[in-house]
Design a protein around this motif. Structure first.
Motif, PDB file in Angstrom:
ATOM      1  N   SER A  73       0.822  -1.213   0.000  1.00 58.93           N
ATOM      2  CA  SER A  73       0.000   0.000   0.000  1.00 58.93           C
ATOM      3  C   SER A  73       0.852   1.258   0.000  1.00 58.93           C
ATOM      4  CB  SER A  73      -0.859  -0.003   1.261  1.00 58.93           C
ATOM      5  OG  SER A  73       0.025  -0.059   2.372  1.00 58.93           O
ATOM      6  N   ASN A  74       2.027   1.243   0.699  1.00 61.39           N
ATOM      7  CA  ASN A  74       2.740   2.526   0.735  1.00 61.39           C
ATOM      8  C   ASN A  74       3.913   2.540  -0.238  1.00 61.39           C
ATOM      9  OD1 ASN A  74       4.271   0.585   1.888  1.00 61.39           O
ATOM     10  ND2 ASN A  74       5.274   2.021   3.280  1.00 61.39           N
ATOM     11  N   LEU A  75       4.053   1.529  -1.107  1.00 55.01           N
ATOM     12  CA  LEU A  75       5.203   1.479  -2.008  1.00 55.01           C
ATOM     13  C   LEU A  75       4.773   1.766  -3.433  1.00 55.01           C
ATOM     14  CD1 LEU A  75       7.168  -1.628  -0.672  1.00 55.01           C
ATOM     15  CD2 LEU A  75       7.597   0.791  -0.251  1.00 55.01           C
ATOM     16  N   VAL A  76       5.595   2.539  -4.148  1.00 54.14           N
ATOM     17  CA  VAL A  76       5.309   2.879  -5.543  1.00 54.14           C
ATOM     18  C   VAL A  76       6.401   2.283  -6.423  1.00 54.14           C
ATOM     19  CG1 VAL A  76       5.044   4.763  -7.186  1.00 54.14           C
ATOM     20  CG2 VAL A  76       4.219   5.041  -4.837  1.00 54.14           C
ATOM     21  N   LYS A  77       6.017   1.546  -7.481  1.00 47.97           N
ATOM     22  CA  LYS A  77       6.983   0.887  -8.374  1.00 47.97           C
ATOM     23  C   LYS A  77       7.700   1.946  -9.211  1.00 47.97           C
ATOM     24  CE  LYS A  77       6.797  -3.481 -10.876  1.00 47.97           C
ATOM     25  NZ  LYS A  77       5.908  -4.409 -11.610  1.00 47.97           N
ATOM     26  N   GLU A  78       8.983   1.764  -9.371  1.00 41.54           N
ATOM     27  CA  GLU A  78       9.837   2.712 -10.106  1.00 41.54           C
ATOM     28  C   GLU A  78      10.668   1.895 -11.102  1.00 41.54           C
ATOM     29  OE1 GLU A  78      10.092   5.962  -8.285  1.00 41.54           O
ATOM     30  OE2 GLU A  78      10.711   6.667 -10.272  1.00 41.54           O
ATOM     31  N   TRP A  79      10.747   2.323 -12.375  1.00 45.50           N
ATOM     32  CA  TRP A  79      11.548   1.586 -13.368  1.00 45.50           C
ATOM     33  C   TRP A  79      12.872   2.291 -13.619  1.00 45.50           C
ATOM     34  CZ3 TRP A  79      10.794  -3.195 -15.350  1.00 45.50           C
ATOM     35  CH2 TRP A  79       9.559  -3.802 -15.049  1.00 45.50           C
ATOM     36  N   MET A  80      13.944   1.502 -13.757  1.00 45.74           N
ATOM     37  CA  MET A  80      15.280   2.001 -14.099  1.00 45.74           C
ATOM     38  C   MET A  80      15.651   1.359 -15.433  1.00 45.74           C
ATOM     39  SD  MET A  80      18.914   1.070 -12.256  1.00 45.74           S
ATOM     40  CE  MET A  80      18.658   1.913 -10.685  1.00 45.74           C
ATOM     41  N   TYR A  81      16.047   2.194 -16.402  1.00 46.25           N
ATOM     42  CA  TYR A  81      16.359   1.663 -17.731  1.00 46.25           C
ATOM     43  C   TYR A  81      17.855   1.735 -18.015  1.00 46.25           C
ATOM     44  CZ  TYR A  81      11.324   1.608 -18.445  1.00 46.25           C
ATOM     45  OH  TYR A  81       9.979   1.333 -18.315  1.00 46.25           O
ATOM     46  N   TYR A  82      18.258   1.129 -19.132  1.00 46.48           N
ATOM     47  CA  TYR A  82      19.665   1.067 -19.533  1.00 46.48           C
ATOM     48  C   TYR A  82      20.242   2.472 -19.726  1.00 46.48           C
ATOM     49  CZ  TYR A  82      23.684   0.122 -22.571  1.00 46.48           C
ATOM     50  OH  TYR A  82      24.942   0.077 -23.115  1.00 46.48           O
ATOM     51  N   ARG A  83      21.439   2.667 -19.144  1.00 45.92           N
ATOM     52  CA  ARG A  83      22.076   3.982 -19.272  1.00 45.92           C
ATOM     53  C   ARG A  83      23.028   3.952 -20.447  1.00 45.92           C
ATOM     54  NH1 ARG A  83      25.993   7.250 -18.701  1.00 45.92           N
ATOM     55  NH2 ARG A  83      27.210   8.042 -17.008  1.00 45.92           N
ATOM     56  N   THR A  84      22.707   4.729 -21.503  1.00 43.39           N
ATOM     57  CA  THR A  84      23.631   4.764 -22.652  1.00 43.39           C
ATOM     58  C   THR A  84      24.789   5.692 -22.319  1.00 43.39           C
ATOM     59  OG1 THR A  84      22.266   6.524 -23.508  1.00 43.39           O
ATOM     60  CG2 THR A  84      21.925   4.347 -24.460  1.00 43.39           C
ATOM     61  N   LEU A  85      25.900   5.452 -22.992  1.00 46.92           N
ATOM     62  CA  LEU A  85      27.071   6.317 -22.846  1.00 46.92           C
ATOM     63  C   LEU A  85      26.710   7.693 -23.381  1.00 46.92           C
ATOM     64  CD1 LEU A  85      30.282   4.386 -23.981  1.00 46.92           C
ATOM     65  CD2 LEU A  85      29.897   5.575 -21.844  1.00 46.92           C
TER      66      LEU A  85
END
Ligand SMILES: CCN(CC)CCN(C[C@]12C[C@](c3ccc(C(F)(F)F)cc3)(C1)C2)C(=O)Cn1c(SCc2ccc(F)cc2)nc(=O)c2c1C=CC2
Length: 398
Positions: free
Chosen positions: A165-177
């Motif tokens: 209930s108190n957590l929000v999903k966060e996405w991390m994507y590939y870091r390009t150079l």
């Protein structure tokens, strides 16, 4: 190998005596926590269904970005093609093993994520291993997720009725150079974080083995308490593909509980040569025919030792993608066109890689199984294997 049928990835069935279960673990919920997919020997159950190969569509978004192809179109194609794929492992099936299991920590390659090496991980679990396939948060994965606590404003809006209930999903994507950014500092920082994440995963498994209850942020139906006293923590190896192969070397250097390492098509670039003399454990380099080049091989050769077993084989007719699951996805001509397949049948290639791996693990973890029947493969004794490498390495100037 025919086309993968609608919902069953064309992954070859596992050869070992155990049925295989699969579940996911995350703790804590932040990007600094541990996140891995666990493959393990399980009870035969009709109740459990097969686990999803790629659990969320955001992974396909990330993959499209990583491959620098248009996201909207390709995300839809990926989902249409691969969205319903299952792997040959039962989701959350009850753990079952008559004996303590040796452990393997697996590290994925650049632009991959934790679920893409199931042909390897399922085979090891069917042979009695507990395998934790780590999802790295160093921005080398195509996509990964974690959670943050809802802020007051978010609470106020009461938007997502997420399970936590108190957590929000966060996405991390590939870091390009970035343009003009030099690659080594980024990759070296990432390989150090990757090794820490492999060590952290081993720490989590160690706690499960000692019966410590931990709160899995992900809602799984898996009975984690059943893992108490299930693992032989004197028999732990680290394994990985490409960037994950470099992570193997870095992890061996940092953690003596990793008794040996198996590096599949290791990408040596991210590593600092100065750590090489500090690696004291046996290493097995299993290479594809097409990915290697002199500079990469000569770095591997710097780890050669007269006193510590360092082995290398090359699988004829293989490409870099012969190790991840994508190699089983398409028919021959498309697979070869997209460099997902080499000349050799992908099932034969992965079978050789898995059997050579099992023989090496038996030798250096001191297992009492029959994997030593495949010892000749460690020395490249097979029509489809080359001992060492086919790359000519000019003797680097002394
Ligand atoms: C232009 C992008 N450029 C980024 C730097 C190079 C991209 N690239 C070649 C690719 C990955 C490829 C791929 C995937 C998946 C399909 C699909 F169609 F099947 F989905 C097709 C085509 C695109 C083959 C690699 O990076 C190769 N590679 C990899 S590939 C690991 C991986 C990634 C995604 C997967 F789904 C499965 C496996 N891991 C490494 O650690 C290293 C390297 C190179 C050096 C270190």
């Amino acid at each position: 190998m025919g086309n993968a049928c609608s919902n069953n990835l064309g992954i070859p069935p596992a050869n070992g005596p155990n049925h295989v279960g699969c579940t996911d673990f995350m703790m804590d919920h932040t990007a600094q926590g541990s996140f891995f997919r666990l493959y393990y020997p399980c009870q035969e159950t009709e109740k459990s269904e097969k686990a999803d190969w790629v659990p969320c569509r955001e992974y396909f978004n990330g993959l499209a970005d990583f491959m620098k192809i248009n996201r909207t179109l390709s995300e839809r194609i990926f989902n249409y093609l691969f969205g319903s794929f299952k792997i040959p492992a039962f989701l959350d099936a009850p753990f079952k093993s008559r004996e303590k299991c040796p452990v393997v920590i697996f590290s994925h390659g650049l632009g991959a994520f934790r679920t893409l090496y199931s042909a390897i991980c399922v085979e090891l679990a069917s042979q009695g291993f507990i395998v934790a396939s780590v999802e790295h948060r160093d921005q080398s994965a195509s996509a990964t997720f974690y959670f943050h606590e809802k802020t007051d404003s978010e609470n106020a809006s009461k938007t997502s009725a997420s399970a936590q209930s108190n957590l929000v999903k966060e996405w991390m994507y590939y870091r390009t150079l970035r343009h003009g950014e030099s690659e080594f500092p980024l990759r070296n920082k990432q390989v150090k974080q990757r090794a820490d994440e492999c060590i952290q995963a081993l720490d989590r498994l160690t706690k499960f083995n000692s019966g410590i209850r931990m709160q899995n942020v992900l809602q799984t139906q898996f009975d984690w308490a059943a893992l108490e006293n299930s693992m032989d923590l004197c028999r732990v190896a680290v394994m990985g593909h490409s960037f994950g192969g470099a992570t193997v070397i870095e992890s061996l250097c940092k953690e003596v509980n990793f008794k040996c390492g198996v590096a599949l098509d290791a990408w040596m670039f991210p590593l600092d040569d100065e750590i090489f003399p500090r690696v004291k454990q046996p290493i097995f380099f299993i290479n594809s025919e097409k990915f290697q080049w002199a500079g990469n091989i000569s770095r591997m050769r710097k780890l050669d030792s007269a006193v510590i077993q360092r082995k290398m084989i090359t699988i004829r007719g293989t490409v870099h993608q012969s190790f991840p699951d994508f190699t089983f996805l398409t028919g021959n001509w498309l697979g070869k066109l997209m460099k997902l397949k080499g000349e050799i049948d992908p099932a034969i290639a992965i079978d050789l890689s898995n059997k050579a791996t099992l023989a090496f693990l038996q030798r250096h973890l001191g297992l009492e199984k029959n994997f030593n029947q495949w010892d000749p493969l460690i020395d490249g004794e097979d029509d489809n294997l080359i001992p060492g490498t086919n790359v000519t390495v000019l003797q680097s100037a002394m």
